[in-house]
Design an enzyme around this catalytic site. Structure first.
Site, PDB file in Angstrom:
ATOM      1  N   LYS A  41       2.441  82.424 -32.456  1.00 20.00           N
ATOM      2  CA  LYS A  41       1.950  81.853 -31.198  1.00 20.00           C
ATOM      3  C   LYS A  41       2.024  80.329 -31.256  1.00 20.00           C
ATOM      4  O   LYS A  41       1.884  79.737 -32.334  1.00 20.00           O
ATOM      5  CB  LYS A  41       0.498  82.315 -30.998  1.00 20.00           C
ATOM      6  CG  LYS A  41      -0.127  81.949 -29.663  1.00 20.00           C
ATOM      7  CD  LYS A  41      -1.525  82.547 -29.547  1.00 20.00           C
ATOM      8  CE  LYS A  41      -2.169  82.271 -28.195  1.00 20.00           C
ATOM      9  NZ  LYS A  41      -3.517  82.873 -28.093  1.00 20.00           N
ATOM     10  N   SER A  61      -3.987  85.393 -23.946  1.00 19.99           N
ATOM     11  CA  SER A  61      -3.106  84.253 -24.025  1.00 19.99           C
ATOM     12  C   SER A  61      -1.957  84.434 -25.016  1.00 19.99           C
ATOM     13  O   SER A  61      -1.019  83.654 -24.984  1.00 19.99           O
ATOM     14  CB  SER A  61      -3.907  83.009 -24.399  1.00 19.99           C
ATOM     15  OG  SER A  61      -4.455  83.118 -25.693  1.00 19.99           O
ATOM     16  N   GLY A  97     -11.369  85.745 -26.403  1.00 14.77           N
ATOM     17  CA  GLY A  97     -12.025  86.566 -25.379  1.00 14.77           C
ATOM     18  C   GLY A  97     -11.172  87.784 -25.049  1.00 14.77           C
ATOM     19  O   GLY A  97     -11.425  88.483 -24.076  1.00 14.77           O
ATOM     20  N   SER A 111      -7.496  87.586 -26.267  1.00 14.06           N
ATOM     21  CA  SER A 111      -6.122  87.070 -26.232  1.00 14.06           C
ATOM     22  C   SER A 111      -5.140  87.750 -27.176  1.00 14.06           C
ATOM     23  O   SER A 111      -3.928  87.607 -27.012  1.00 14.06           O
ATOM     24  CB  SER A 111      -6.118  85.561 -26.480  1.00 14.06           C
ATOM     25  OG  SER A 111      -6.612  84.883 -25.347  1.00 14.06           O
TER      26      SER A 111
END
Lengths: 578, 578
Positions: free
Chosen positions: A136, A211, A233, A235
Site C-alpha cells: 500500500k 482504503s 476502521g 481498510s
C-alpha cells in the site's frame, strides 16, 4: 518530478505525475485494442495474450506456501516469478487503476540478487525468499516517492525504508509495486487527485473498497501473491471482502508500522495496523509469522514484545480447537446485511456444524456507542490534519467518492456517521482524554459481555470467535460505500479480526428480503440499494473476530473455517453431480 | 462520613475524615508515652513493646517466599500473619503517617476464611495464599472509600473491586490496608489535605518520596511484606529508592490497572503502571508472576496478552545470563548524582565484575528532549483535571510540598521542569498528536541508540540493562524533591525498570564532590543541597533499566545484581573481620 515543481498548480502537478507513472510501464506490457466483453475484467489476464503459459501457471498459483516452496527448491526463479506477477500487475493496473509506484527494474534486480544468493550458497535468505510483495502507498521505500494520495507529497522521496520494508528485505521478499489509496486514507473506497480511482475487477462500476483498495483490486486479479495494507476502521477488511480475499487485521502494535506514512499521524487512541491481503489462506500465517519471527520490537519501539506462539496457534486457550464454539452476529442492529451476506453466514454455520463445531447467536452489545466513540476520536482534530495536507498544494479536500460521470447520487444526503458525530471541531486534549475514558469503559463492558458467554457455549469457555459481515453488502457502485459499522467495532475494541471469502452473489439464491423496521435512515437506504443484478457474481466474505493480541488463534480458526467451507462445498458439489 | 457532608467546608470535611481514620485504629494498638531518641524511627517497632516475640519474628521475615511457604504449610496462620503486619502497620502509621484506609476486622475475616479453606481442603487458594498486601490509595475495594488525596472524594464508596484487587483475592492474598498519596498524584512526595504528609522512617524530617510514598514508609518499617504502588514518572521508584526497597516498574498495560482510580484519567500517551514494593527480592517475581498467571487480559481489556515467560526469565534473549553486559549511566547530564549514589554505582560495578559480568559506560541520549516531551504531555490539559477535582470541594490546589513549620525554603524558585515546559495551557487534540509524533521519534532514536551498543559490549548483544540512579540524591527534606529526570526517561520510553537497594549513606565515605560545571540552575541547587549530616544513614538504591515488556528479564537481572552485591558485601565483611 522534483520538489521544485511545487510552484505549479495542483492539477498540473497531478497530471504530470500520472503521466510519469504511465511512462514507467514497459511499452511491451501495454494492452492494445482491448475489447472488453463486460465490466468484469477478471478473465482478461488469461485472455489478453500478454502472459505466457508459464507466466499464467506462476500467477495462477495462489497458494503462497506452494510459491515459496518452488522458489526455495529453485523450480522457479525469483526473477521469473517477479516478472510474471509484475506483468499481471500492470495488466490489472490498466483495467482497475490499482497501482501508484511502478519500479520494474529495481524489483527485478532484487529478485536476481536473491536468485544469485540461492545459487551460490544453496540457502534462502529468509522465510519469504523470492516472493514478490505489493505494498500500500504508505510503506516508504528508500529512493521512491510516497505520495499517499496527496498532491503535495509528489516529489517526496524517502530517505530510508520503513521498518516493515526493512524486515521484508531481511525475510528475502521482493517488494515490487505500490498500490493506490484514497486521499486522507479515511474512506472505504479508493480515489485521489494524483492517481485517480481504483475499480473493482469483478465489476468496474463498483468500488474495490478502501482504503487498501489498490491492494484489493491488484491481488484479486492475481497481480500479486500477497500485499500489505493497513486498517484503522476497516481498510484491510472492506477491500478484502469486496474483492474476495483473505486478510488479517492484527491488534495494535503487533506488526511494525514505524516509518510508514499515515493520516492523522500521532493519533494513538485507535492505532492503524498493517496486515496481509492475499488469495491464499496459507499467506496469513506465513506473513505474520515471518515478520514476528524477525523480532520487530528491535526496530519499532511500539511493537509488542511477544514471540510467535505456536502454542496459541494450536489453540491452547481454545480447548485445542475441538470443538470450537463460534457465535454469529447476523445483524449489528445498525445496518442489516444484504441477502448474500446472510446466505454466507448460513453456509458458514452449516459448514462449521458439519465439522463438529458449535455455532450460537451473538447479540450486538453497545455497538452504536462504540462506533460513535471511535468516529469522534477520528475527527478530534477538527479536520486539521487533512486540511493541512491539502493546503500544501492547494488541492481541494475530497468530499465524495462519486465522480461526475458515475450517473448516480449518494444513497443518503448525509452519512449516518456525520449525523451521529455532529460537526467536527478542535477538541482539547482534556476532551480527548474524556473520550479515552469512555472508550476504556466500553472495552471493559464488551470484554465482560464476551466472557459471560461461557454460560452459553457448552465448551466451558466463552465464545471462541465471532463471525459477522465485514460490510453489510457486497461491493457497491463507486461513492456509495458508507458502512464501516461492522469493521470499526474491532478497531475500537482492538480485536484481532480476519476476513475470509465464502461465496459469490447468486441472484438465483439471494432474493431480496422483505423490508424490516429500519434502524435508521442509512439502514433504509442500504436496504433499498440491494438489487441483485448489480451485485451478481461479486465475492462475499465474512469476518472472524477474536480477542486482542490473538493473531495466532485467529489465523488458526480462520484456517479451520476455510477448511470446513471447502469441505462442505466439495460434498455439495459431489451431491449435485450424482 | 457520607456524601451528604459535601455541604461542609473542605477543612471540616478533611478533619472529620482524619478523625474517623484515627477512630478506626484499635485502641490497644495506640502508642502511648512515646519518647523518640531520634527522627530515625526504624527501631521503634522492635522497642515499643507492642509486638510480641512471635509478631516480631513474623514481621521481621522479609522474604516473601519464606512467608508464603510458612503460610502454605500452616506453620503460620494467615490470621496471625495479618494481625502481626497490621499491628506493625499501625505503629508505622503513628510514626510516619503512611496509611489511609484502615479496616482491621475485614482483613482478619478474610485471613480467617483462607485459614479455614486451607484447613478444610488442604489446598491453598492461590500463589499468594494468606499474604497480607498493602495497596496505594488508588486501588478501589468494594465498600471502602477511595479518597486518593482529594477532599471531594471523601464518602466515595466503591461499588466494586478494581481488577487488581479481584485478582489478589483469586490469588489468595489479604488486601489489608491502603496507603497515602499526594494530592493530584503528580508529586515525588506524599501530602494531601485529608490524610496529611508521610515522612521517611529513616529520618522523619525527610520525605518518603512519592507518589507511592505511603507504601514506601510502610514497607520500609516492615508494616507490610509487599505493597502495590503506581508509577507514571517515578512514583514507584522514587519512594523505593528513598526507603530502601525493591520495586518493579512494568511496561504499559502488562499488569491490570482497570478500575483503579487515577489522576489525568484518560491520558494514555504515557500510561501509569502498577508494581510491587517490597523488602524482598523474591517478592518481585512472586507478585508479577502470580498476577500474569491469572490472565489479567480476561478482566482488563488493555492488558497485553502475554503469558509469564520462563524462557525470558531465564534470559534466553540475554545469552542465558552469562556473562551479561551492563552499562552505567553515571550522570544523565541534567542533574549530577550526589556522592552516595556514585559510590553505589561503583559498588555495583565492582560486584558485577567480580561475578564475571561486563560493565561499560552509558552516555545519555537526548535525555532532556525526552523529559520535556513527557512533561508537556502531562500538562496538555492545562491543569483542567486537577482544577476540576479540587473545585468539587473547594480545597486549594497544593503548590508546594513544604509546610509552614518545615523551616526551609524550596531549593529553586521555580522547578526546572516548569522552566522547560513553560506555562501550561489547554492544548488541542491535534497538538497532542504532534507530541505523540515527537515521542515516537524519540523512542525510535533511543531504541536505535541502544541497539547500536552491540559494537561495544563484547557479548554479541546490545547492552543487557542500564544501571543508573533513580533519583540524583537520597531522600531529601520535605518539599525539596524536584528530580524526576532519571525516572521519567523510563516512563517515556516504556522501559521496564526495577529499583534495588545498594547501600546507605556513610559520611565517612561519601565526601562532597568538587563543584562541576553546572548543567542548569537546578543541578546547581541539588549540588549545594548535599550535606552529609542530613543524609546520614539513608538508604541508597539504584535502578536497572531494561527494554519494553521485559518484565521477566529485568526481574532476573535484578536478582543477579542483588546476589552479586550481597556476595561482595559478604566477602568484604569477611575481609574486614580478618
Amino acid at each position: 518530478m522534483t520538489e521544485s515543481d511545487s510552484s505549479l498548480d495542483w492539477k498540473t502537478r497531478a497530471a504530470q505525475r500520472k503521466q510519469a507513472q504511465l511512462d514507467s510501464i514497459p511499452s511491451e506490457w501495454i494492452l492494445h485494442d482491448l475489447r472488453l466483453e463486460s465490466e468484469n475484467v477478471m478473465d482478461v489476464p488469461e485472455k489478453c495474450g500478454l502472459l505466457s503459459a508459464r507466466e499464467l501457471e506462476i500467477t495462477n498459483t495462489t497458494d503462497v506456501e506452494v510459491i515459496l516452496k518452488k522458489l526455495s527448491n529453485s523450480e522457479w526463479s525469483s526473477v521469473d516469478v517477479t516478472r510474471a506477477f509484475y506483468k499481471r500487475a500492470i495488466i490489472a493496473q490498466q483495467l482497475t487503476n490499482c497501482l501508484t509506484e511502478i519500479f520494474v527494474e529495481r524489483a527485478l534486480d532484487r529478485a536476481k540478487e536473491l536468485d544469485d544468493i540461492l545459487r551460490r550458497t544453496g540457502k534462502v535468505v529468509g522465510p519469504l525468499h523470492g516472493l514478490p510483495v505489493s505494498l500500500k502507498d504508505q510503506f516508504t521505500m528508500k529512493g521512491l516517492e510516497t505520495i499517499m494520495g496527496y498532491v503535495a507529497w509528489i516529489g517526496r522521496y524517502a530517505k530510508s525504508d520503513c521498518v516493515l520494508v526493512e524486515m521484508l528485505y531481511d525475510c528475502g521478499a521482493v517488494p515490487f509495486v505500490r498500490t493506490n489509496v484514497p486521499q486522507t486514507l479515511m474512506w472505504g473506497e479508493t480515489y485521489n487527485h494524483v492517481f485517480g480511482r481504483t475499480s473493482n475487477p469483478y465489476n468496474r462500476r463498483l468500488t474495490a473498497g478502501g482504503s487498501s483498495g489498490g491492494e484489493g483490486a491488484l491481488v484479486a486479479m492475481k497481480g500479486s501473491p500477497l500485499g500489505v495494507g493497513t486498517d484503522i476502521g476497516g481498510s484491510l477488511r472492506i477491500p478484502s471482502a469486496f474483492c474476495g480475499l483473505y486478510t488479517l487485521r492484527p491488534s495494535y502494535e503487533r506488526l511494525p508500522y514505524y516509518g510508514a506514512t499515515n493520516a492523522l499521524e500521532g493519533q494513538e487512541s485507535i492505532s492503524s495496523v498493517l496486515g496481509p491481503m492475499t488469495n491464499s489462506i496459507t499467506g496469513l500465517k506465513i506473513f505474520v509469522k515471518a515478520i514476528i519471527d524477525s523480532q520487530p520490537w528491535k526496530r519499532d519501539p511500539l511493537v509488542v514484545r511477544k514471540e510467535w506462539s505456536e502454542k496459541e496457534y494450536q489453540l491452547a486457550f481454545h480447548g485445542g480447537g475441538s470443538p470450537l464454539c463460534f457465535a454469529i452476529m447476523w445483524d449489528n442492529g445498525v445496518v442489516k446485511p444484504h441477502p448474500p451476506l446472510r446466505r454466507a453466514m448460513v453456509m458458514t454455520k452449516g459448514a462449521l456444524e458439519a465439522a463438529g463445531h458449535r455455532v450460537i447467536d451473538w447479540e450486538p452489545h453497545r455497538h452504536l456507542e462504540i462506533y460513535k466513540n471511535s468516529e469522534t476520536i477520528f475527527v478530534a482534530d477538527g479536520g486539521e490534519d487533512y486540511r493541512t495536507e491539502c493546503e500544501r498544494s492547494g488541492e481541494p479536500l475530497i468530499k465524495s467518492m462519486i465522480s461526475e460521470d458515475d450517473g448516480h447520487e449518494p444513497i443518503v444526503e448525509k452519512p449516518f456517521v456525520n449525523h451521529l458525530v455532529g460537526e467536527s471541531y478542535h477538541r482539547s486534549a482534556y476532551q480527548l482524554w474524556e473520550l479515552h475514558k469512555e472508550k476504556r469503559q466500553l472495552r471493559k463492558s464488551h470484554l465482560d459481555y464476551w466472557e459471560a458467554t461461557v454460560h452459553r457455549t457448552g465448551t466451558g469457555r466463552p465464545v471462541d470467535g465471532i463471525i459477522s459481515p465485514a460490510v453489510a453488502y457486497p461491493a457497491v457502485p463507486h461513492g456509495l460505500n458508507t458502512d464501516s459499522f461492522y469493521t470499526t467495532l474491532c478497531n475500537a475494541m482492538d480485536y484481532t479480526t480476519s476476513v475470509f471469502p465464502v461465496t459469490s452473489v447468486d441472484t438465483e439464491l439471494d432474493h431480496p428480503h422483505d423490508p424490516h423496521e429500519f434502524y435508521n435512515y442509512e439502514d433504509e437506504a442500504v436496504y433499498k440499494l440491494y438489487d441483485s443484478g448489480l451485485f451478481q457474481g461479486c465475492p462475499v466474505g465474512l469476518q472472524l473476530i477474536g480477542r486482542t493480541q490473538e493473531e495466532e488463534a485467529v489465523i488458526r480458526m480462520t484456517e479451520i473455517i476455510d477448511t470446513a467451507l471447502k469441505e462442505n462445498k466439495r460434498i455439495n458439489t459431489e451431491t449435485d453431480t450424482k
